[in-house]
Scaffold this active site. Structure first.
Site, short mmCIF file in Angstrom:
data_model
loop_
_atom_site.label_atom_id
_atom_site.label_comp_id
_atom_site.label_asym_id
_atom_site.label_seq_id
_atom_site.Cartn_x
_atom_site.Cartn_y
_atom_site.Cartn_z
N ALA A 16 14.35 -6.96 0.59
CA ALA A 16 13.43 -7.28 1.68
C ALA A 16 12.44 -8.31 1.15
O ALA A 16 12.61 -8.82 0.03
CB ALA A 16 12.73 -6.01 2.16
N VAL A 17 11.40 -8.61 1.89
CA VAL A 17 10.54 -9.74 1.49
C VAL A 17 9.96 -9.56 0.10
O VAL A 17 10.00 -10.48 -0.73
CB VAL A 17 9.40 -9.93 2.53
CG1 VAL A 17 8.47 -11.05 2.07
CG2 VAL A 17 9.97 -10.26 3.89
N GLY A 19 11.02 -7.67 -2.47
CA GLY A 19 12.06 -7.74 -3.47
C GLY A 19 12.60 -9.15 -3.65
O GLY A 19 12.81 -9.61 -4.79
N ASN A 38 21.66 -5.76 -2.83
CA ASN A 38 21.10 -5.08 -1.67
C ASN A 38 22.21 -4.30 -1.00
O ASN A 38 23.37 -4.75 -0.98
CB ASN A 38 20.50 -6.10 -0.68
CG ASN A 38 19.61 -5.43 0.36
OD1 ASN A 38 18.45 -5.14 0.08
ND2 ASN A 38 20.14 -5.18 1.55
N ARG A 39 21.88 -3.15 -0.47
CA ARG A 39 22.90 -2.31 0.15
C ARG A 39 23.62 -3.07 1.27
O ARG A 39 24.82 -2.92 1.48
CB ARG A 39 22.25 -1.04 0.71
CG ARG A 39 23.23 0.03 1.12
CD ARG A 39 22.50 1.29 1.53
NE ARG A 39 21.77 1.87 0.43
CZ ARG A 39 22.29 2.65 -0.50
NH1 ARG A 39 23.58 2.94 -0.46
NH2 ARG A 39 21.54 3.14 -1.48
N VAL A 79 12.54 -0.77 -3.02
CA VAL A 79 12.95 -0.16 -1.76
C VAL A 79 11.85 0.76 -1.26
O VAL A 79 10.92 1.09 -2.00
CB VAL A 79 14.28 0.61 -1.89
CG1 VAL A 79 15.40 -0.32 -2.34
CG2 VAL A 79 14.15 1.77 -2.87
N LYS A 80 11.97 1.19 -0.02
CA LYS A 80 10.95 2.04 0.60
C LYS A 80 10.82 3.35 -0.17
O LYS A 80 11.80 3.96 -0.57
CB LYS A 80 11.33 2.33 2.05
CG LYS A 80 10.24 3.05 2.84
CD LYS A 80 10.64 3.19 4.30
CE LYS A 80 9.55 3.91 5.09
NZ LYS A 80 9.91 4.06 6.51
N SER A 133 0.72 -5.32 -7.25
CA SER A 133 -0.25 -5.65 -6.21
C SER A 133 -0.33 -7.16 -6.02
O SER A 133 -0.26 -7.93 -6.96
CB SER A 133 -1.65 -5.14 -6.57
OG SER A 133 -2.58 -5.53 -5.57
N GLY A 135 0.82 -8.32 -2.60
CA GLY A 135 1.54 -8.56 -1.37
C GLY A 135 2.70 -9.53 -1.58
O GLY A 135 3.15 -9.78 -2.70
N LYS A 187 -2.26 2.19 -9.70
CA LYS A 187 -2.04 1.39 -8.49
C LYS A 187 -2.57 2.12 -7.26
O LYS A 187 -3.14 1.51 -6.34
CB LYS A 187 -0.55 1.10 -8.32
CG LYS A 187 -0.18 0.38 -7.01
CD LYS A 187 -0.92 -0.94 -6.85
CE LYS A 187 -0.30 -1.85 -5.80
NZ LYS A 187 -0.12 -1.30 -4.47
N HIS A 190 -6.23 1.60 -7.24
CA HIS A 190 -6.45 0.22 -6.79
C HIS A 190 -6.46 0.16 -5.27
O HIS A 190 -7.35 -0.43 -4.64
CB HIS A 190 -5.35 -0.69 -7.35
CG HIS A 190 -5.24 -2.03 -6.69
ND1 HIS A 190 -4.66 -2.21 -5.45
CD2 HIS A 190 -5.65 -3.27 -7.10
CE1 HIS A 190 -4.71 -3.49 -5.12
NE2 HIS A 190 -5.31 -4.15 -6.10
N ASN A 191 -5.46 0.79 -4.64
CA ASN A 191 -5.37 0.75 -3.19
C ASN A 191 -6.50 1.52 -2.53
O ASN A 191 -6.99 1.12 -1.46
CB ASN A 191 -4.02 1.30 -2.74
CG ASN A 191 -2.89 0.32 -2.97
OD1 ASN A 191 -2.98 -0.54 -3.86
ND2 ASN A 191 -1.83 0.44 -2.21
N GLU A 194 -9.35 -0.68 -2.55
CA GLU A 194 -9.07 -1.70 -1.53
C GLU A 194 -9.48 -1.21 -0.14
O GLU A 194 -10.09 -1.96 0.65
CB GLU A 194 -7.58 -2.03 -1.57
CG GLU A 194 -7.11 -3.07 -0.58
CD GLU A 194 -5.60 -3.20 -0.65
OE1 GLU A 194 -4.95 -3.08 0.42
OE2 GLU A 194 -5.06 -3.41 -1.75
#
Length: 485
Positions: A16-17, A19, A38-39, A79-80, A133, A135, A187, A190-191, A194
């Site tokens: 995805a974006v 990765g 990717n799957r 991945v998610k 981190s 994005g 992390k 960190h969030n 944020e």
């Protein structure tokens, strides 16, 4: 297209974006040959077609992907979080050999990372939970990276991650955080910071707009000016950009046509839940999380919209003076958010046996990440001067800043309360500050109440021991062996 030889030193699973961008970043650095999988083959095909310059080693099947990796095999999963991550980990683990490295670069809950690392370690594999981190842009151009895992894994992985990380003042924004879940824990914090930072900025904007009547475009210039001083940061910078934006369809400021319901992906809530488990007050972060929750309750907000508020309309007499007060309140509250976040890092390190160097964490947050800010250098300096610093906000620089800001901070919180403008992060941060500096807290009464209804006992200020008052008897005090808690 199947790979026939082990030519890649690093692989990425999940295109995805995030990765895809991470894979492109890796491929652009000298010395890296990147395998991708990717799957769904179409995503892989799109990536290699659009970026032939990357020289990706692409595979349709997971077996070919594994075969394309040089030993020790190293693969980053993007991945998610959740079951999908476990599925990919298991697929790789069944094919990898002792000494190989699996890296989870997603936003995983750190306790899941601890579980996964233990299971893979028992199979002779290295598992690294790496917080990333910055994005989509950071993944492509250079993120801040927070890897956990074993020292052995860091030997192989460290040079690769250093090659792609953001650079701040000549130093790559990556360091080995600690064992097992330490990277994902940091992390998470960190969030959480944020969340607080964003809420504080939103409250500052709201107060200035309601108090001075300035337009979003005018407030954008205020933030742009702030970004040239001690508040200089990525979030202040993009706030000015958002406030300048005009909606093409309506001609209105974009901020006025965006629905006022803020979403969340869970890391802020994880920060607060973990803080509760560790007994660490992170009230500024918690209020930021709750503010998003409140914004996303339209039915309740509509039902309460006619509840009474202040009788008189509010505006400020001196706009410039008020804006300066808000700036100081924002800086003071920001200090509290970071101090609370680092308190949780200290407690987490103690609870889980991690050797986390707090100054190094501040260093790697200086570039690439969402909370990158000028004053992170001050945090590094504070921990370098006093590694055992009990609370970040008591370090000389931050003590001076709070001394300079606290009167303005109080004026802003009072003004918001009198005007009926919600400022939960500003006000809770001030309450935390006052609670921390108080010579005596009403917790004595709370402990007395607990002893009354539950015989929870208490300690005294004038002598050692643990005591209980016989509330249902003659109310004499007795000394007890039970713990005061």
């Amino acid at each position: 297209m199947a790979a026939t030889a082990a030519t890649a030193n690093i692989g990425v699973v999940g295109l995805a974006v995030m990765g895809s961008n991470l894979a492109r970043n890796l491929a652009s650095r000298e010395g890296n040959t990147v395998a991708v999988f990717n799957r769904t083959w179409s995503k892989t095909e799109t990536l290699i077609t659009e970026h032939p310059e990357a020289g990706f080693v692409a595979s349709e099947e997971i077996d070919d992907f594994v075969a394309s990796l040089q030993q020790p095999r190293t693969a980053i999963i993007m991945v998610k979080a959740g079951a999908g991550t476990d599925a990919v980990i298991n697929e790789l683990a069944d094919r990898f050999e002792p000494g190989d490295i699996i890296v989870d670069g997603g936003n995983a809950l750190f306790t899941d990372t601890i579980r996964r690392e233990k299971a893979l370690r028992e199979r002779g594999l290295n598992f690294v939970g790496a917080g990333i981190s910055g994005g989509e842009e950071g993944a492509l151009l250079g993120p801040s990276i927070m890897p956990g895992g074993s020292a052995q894994a860091w030997e192989t992985l460290g040079p690769i991650l250093k090659s792609i990380a953001a650079v701040a003042e000549g130093e790559p924004c990556v360091t080995h955080i600690g064992t097992d879940g330490a990277g994902h824990f940091v992390k998470m914090i960190h969030n959480g910071i944020e969340y607080a930072d964003m809420q504080l900025i939103a409250e500052a904007y709201d107060l200035i707009r309601r108090g001075t009547g300035k337009s979003p475009a005018e407030i954008a210039e205020v933030f742009a000016e702030w970004n040239r001083g001690e508040l200089e940061s990525y979030l202040i910078e993009i706030t000015a950009e958002v406030l300048r934006q005009v909606d093409a369809e309506t001609g209105k400021p974009l901020v006025d046509v965006i629905l006022d319901q803020a979403g969340a992906k869970g890391t802020g809530a994880w920060t607060v839940k973990s803080a509760l488990d560790l007994g660490i007050p992170v009230s500024g972060i918690a209020e930021a999380v709750f503010a998003r929750s409140l914004s996303s309750k339209p039915a309740q907000r509509a039902a309460a919209s006619d509840l009474p508020g202040p009788a008189e309309a509010w505006t400020v007499d001196d706009a410039d003076a008020f804006i300066e007060d808000v700036r100081k309140a924002l800086f003071a509250s920001k200090i509290v958010a970071y101090s609370q976040g680092f308190d949780e890092i200290v407690a987490g390190a103690e609870e889980y046996g991690w050797d986390i160097h707090k100054g190094e964490v501040a260093k790697i947050w200086r570039g690439g990440c969402i909370i990158r800010a000028q004053f992170l250098n001050r945090i590094t300096d504070a921990y370098a001067a006093d590694p055992g610093l009990v609370a970040l906000l008591t370090a000389p620089y931050f003590r001076d800043a709070l001394t300079e800001s606290q009167e303005a901070w109080r004026r802003v919180v009072v003004a918001a309360a009198q005007a009926g403008i919600p400022s939960p992060a500003f006000s809770s941060s001030l309450a935390y500050y006052d609670g921390l500096r108080a010579d005596r807290l009403p917790a004595a009464l709370v402990q007395g109440q607990r002893d009354f209804f539950g015989a929870h006992t208490y300690q005294r200020v004038d002598k050692d021991g643990i005591f209980h008052t016989l509330w249902s008897g003659d109310r004499t005090e007795i000394e007890t062996d039970g713990p005061s808690h």
